[in-house]
Design an enzyme around this catalytic site. Structure first.
Site, PDB file in Angstrom:
ATOM      1  N   ASN A 237      -3.763   4.567  18.552  1.00  0.00           N
ATOM      2  CA  ASN A 237      -2.777   3.709  17.879  1.00  0.00           C
ATOM      3  C   ASN A 237      -2.512   2.530  18.814  1.00  0.00           C
ATOM      4  O   ASN A 237      -1.780   2.671  19.791  1.00  0.00           O
ATOM      5  CB  ASN A 237      -1.503   4.521  17.616  1.00  0.00           C
ATOM      6  CG  ASN A 237      -0.395   3.676  17.005  1.00  0.00           C
ATOM      7  OD1 ASN A 237      -0.623   2.528  16.621  1.00  0.00           O
ATOM      8  ND2 ASN A 237       0.801   4.238  16.926  1.00  0.00           N
TER       9      ASN A 237
ATOM     10  N   LYS B 286      -0.889  -0.076  18.276  1.00  0.00           N
ATOM     11  CA  LYS B 286       0.428  -0.709  18.052  1.00  0.00           C
ATOM     12  C   LYS B 286       0.263  -2.229  18.045  1.00  0.00           C
ATOM     13  O   LYS B 286      -0.767  -2.733  17.601  1.00  0.00           O
ATOM     14  CB  LYS B 286       1.440  -0.220  19.099  1.00  0.00           C
ATOM     15  CG  LYS B 286       1.478   1.312  19.176  1.00  0.00           C
ATOM     16  CD  LYS B 286       2.634   1.872  19.933  1.00  0.00           C
ATOM     17  CE  LYS B 286       2.553   3.389  19.920  1.00  0.00           C
ATOM     18  NZ  LYS B 286       3.665   4.040  20.585  1.00  0.00           N
TER      19      LYS B 286
ATOM     20  N   HIS C 131       5.125   6.583  11.311  1.00  0.00           N
ATOM     21  CA  HIS C 131       5.298   6.559  12.770  1.00  0.00           C
ATOM     22  C   HIS C 131       6.775   6.382  13.103  1.00  0.00           C
ATOM     23  O   HIS C 131       7.491   5.655  12.401  1.00  0.00           O
ATOM     24  CB  HIS C 131       4.467   5.425  13.384  1.00  0.00           C
ATOM     25  CG  HIS C 131       4.389   5.542  14.871  1.00  0.00           C
ATOM     26  ND1 HIS C 131       5.409   5.118  15.682  1.00  0.00           N
ATOM     27  CD2 HIS C 131       3.451   6.071  15.690  1.00  0.00           C
ATOM     28  CE1 HIS C 131       5.091   5.387  16.948  1.00  0.00           C
ATOM     29  NE2 HIS C 131       3.901   5.965  16.970  1.00  0.00           N
TER      30      HIS C 131
ATOM     31  N   GLU D  31       8.241   4.672  15.218  1.00  0.00           N
ATOM     32  CA  GLU D  31       8.666   3.270  15.419  1.00  0.00           C
ATOM     33  C   GLU D  31       8.905   2.593  14.073  1.00  0.00           C
ATOM     34  O   GLU D  31       9.808   1.762  13.943  1.00  0.00           O
ATOM     35  CB  GLU D  31       7.605   2.525  16.249  1.00  0.00           C
ATOM     36  CG  GLU D  31       7.666   2.963  17.715  1.00  0.00           C
ATOM     37  CD  GLU D  31       6.350   2.873  18.468  1.00  0.00           C
ATOM     38  OE1 GLU D  31       5.415   2.190  18.014  1.00  0.00           O
ATOM     39  OE2 GLU D  31       6.254   3.526  19.537  1.00  0.00           O
TER      40      GLU D  31
ATOM     41  N   GLU E 163       4.690  14.013  16.836  1.00  0.00           N
ATOM     42  CA  GLU E 163       4.989  13.123  17.952  1.00  0.00           C
ATOM     43  C   GLU E 163       6.476  13.204  18.299  1.00  0.00           C
ATOM     44  O   GLU E 163       7.304  12.543  17.656  1.00  0.00           O
ATOM     45  CB  GLU E 163       4.653  11.676  17.571  1.00  0.00           C
ATOM     46  CG  GLU E 163       3.197  11.457  17.243  1.00  0.00           C
ATOM     47  CD  GLU E 163       2.791  10.004  17.462  1.00  0.00           C
ATOM     48  OE1 GLU E 163       1.868   9.777  18.249  1.00  0.00           O
ATOM     49  OE2 GLU E 163       3.425   9.108  16.880  1.00  0.00           O
TER      50      GLU E 163
ATOM     51  N   GLY F 205       5.518   6.881  24.686  1.00  0.00           N
ATOM     52  CA  GLY F 205       5.595   5.734  25.588  1.00  0.00           C
ATOM     53  C   GLY F 205       6.494   5.957  26.799  1.00  0.00           C
ATOM     54  O   GLY F 205       6.825   5.024  27.520  1.00  0.00           O
TER      55      GLY F 205
ATOM     56  N   SER G 251       2.604  10.244  24.975  1.00  0.00           N
ATOM     57  CA  SER G 251       2.152  10.225  26.368  1.00  0.00           C
ATOM     58  C   SER G 251       0.988  11.182  26.620  1.00  0.00           C
ATOM     59  O   SER G 251       0.857  11.726  27.717  1.00  0.00           O
ATOM     60  CB  SER G 251       3.317  10.498  27.327  1.00  0.00           C
ATOM     61  OG  SER G 251       4.317   9.505  27.173  1.00  0.00           O
TER      62      SER G 251
END
Ligand code: PGA
Length: 255
Positions: free
Chosen positions: A9, A11, A97, A99, A169, A175, A215
């Site tokens: 991904n 991003k 996702h 985010e 996730e 991250g 991560s």
């Protein structure tokens, strides 16, 4: 049986030229590694999709969008439809996702519609679920993930659910460099599989690939992928370096 999958991904990283370079590198490294048993996917920004699809060998690397619009077409300035994504040659779309959920207000109701659009256009879906730190600390993580599955996906009949890859996730691991332990990942993946078996049946659950994201990197992938219910990874930061990404793919092939 279910597929082993490693999906990147990207991003909002890499301009078009940089993205093309990275895609070329990933394609040649994966080809050289000969890890045919692993389905490799790269999730690029929208504007890269068409070019990247021309570069990669589709038998080696598949391409994903990171989102698609709720609507099929029309006056929705700035939106990109699932049909447009499919027309670039992309086979996958990442939906839900964290985010997108937290910064762009994507609710379960929105995601149900996006999933429909993706399926109408024959896209395979990587559907993300996961709890935030406070939910884990208060012991609500199973409940949260269960409700994300129920509200976002379980309206699908089994034949459509077959086009879904689930990505677990934990938001606190994305991250942050703080990976879930392999035991935490396995515990949640087994729970997700049990939940899918409860809704559909054991065969559907056994055929569903469940990826870990947060991560996951070249150092810890091997340990995570050694777990029986961890079928692969959704990789953010480490997918931006072809070397690291291919190490993760090789780790997936090993188990
Ligand atoms: P990360 O991102 O690997 O950089 O933690 C994973 C993701 O958000 O998909």
């Amino acid at each position: 049986m279910r597929k082993k999958v490693v999906a990147g991904n990207w991003k909002m990283n890499k301009n078009l030229q940089e993205g093309i370079e990275l895609a070329k590198e990933v394609n040649s490294k994966v080809k050289a590694a000969g890890t045919k048993e692993v389905t490799v996917i790269i999730g690029t920004p929208f504007i890269h999709l068409s070019e990247v699809n021309k570069i990669v060998d589709p038998t080696v690397v598949a391409v994903a969008a990171q989102n698609c619009a709720i609507e099929a077409s029309g006056a929705y300035t700035g939106e990109i439809s699932a049909a447009m994504v499919a027309s670039t040659g992309s086979k996958y779309v990442i939906l839900g996702h964290s985010e997108r959920r937290s910064y762009y207000g994507e609710t379960d109701e929105i995601l149900v519609k996006k999933v429909q659009r993706a399926l109408e256009n024959n896209l395979e879906i990587i559907f993300c679920v996961g709890e935030v730190l406070a939910e884990r600390e208060s012991g609500k993580h199973f409940e949260v993930v269960k409700s994300q599955l129920e509200n976002g996906l379980f309206n699908l009949p089994a034949d459509q659910f077959a086009h879904v890859i689930v990505a677990y996730e934990p938001v606190w691991a994305i991250g942050t460099g703080k990976t879930a332990t392999s035991a935490q990942a396995e515990e949640m993946h087994a729970f997700i599989r049990k939940t899918i078996a409860g809704k559909y049946n054991q065969q559907v659950a056994d055929n569903t690939s469940i990826l870990y994201g947060g991560s996951c990197n070249a150092k810890n992938a091997d340990e995570l992928f050694s777990q029986p219910d961890v079928d692969g990874g959704l990789i953010g930061g480490a997918s931006l370096k072809a070397e690291d990404f291919s190490t993760i793919i090789v780790a997936r092939a090993k188990h």
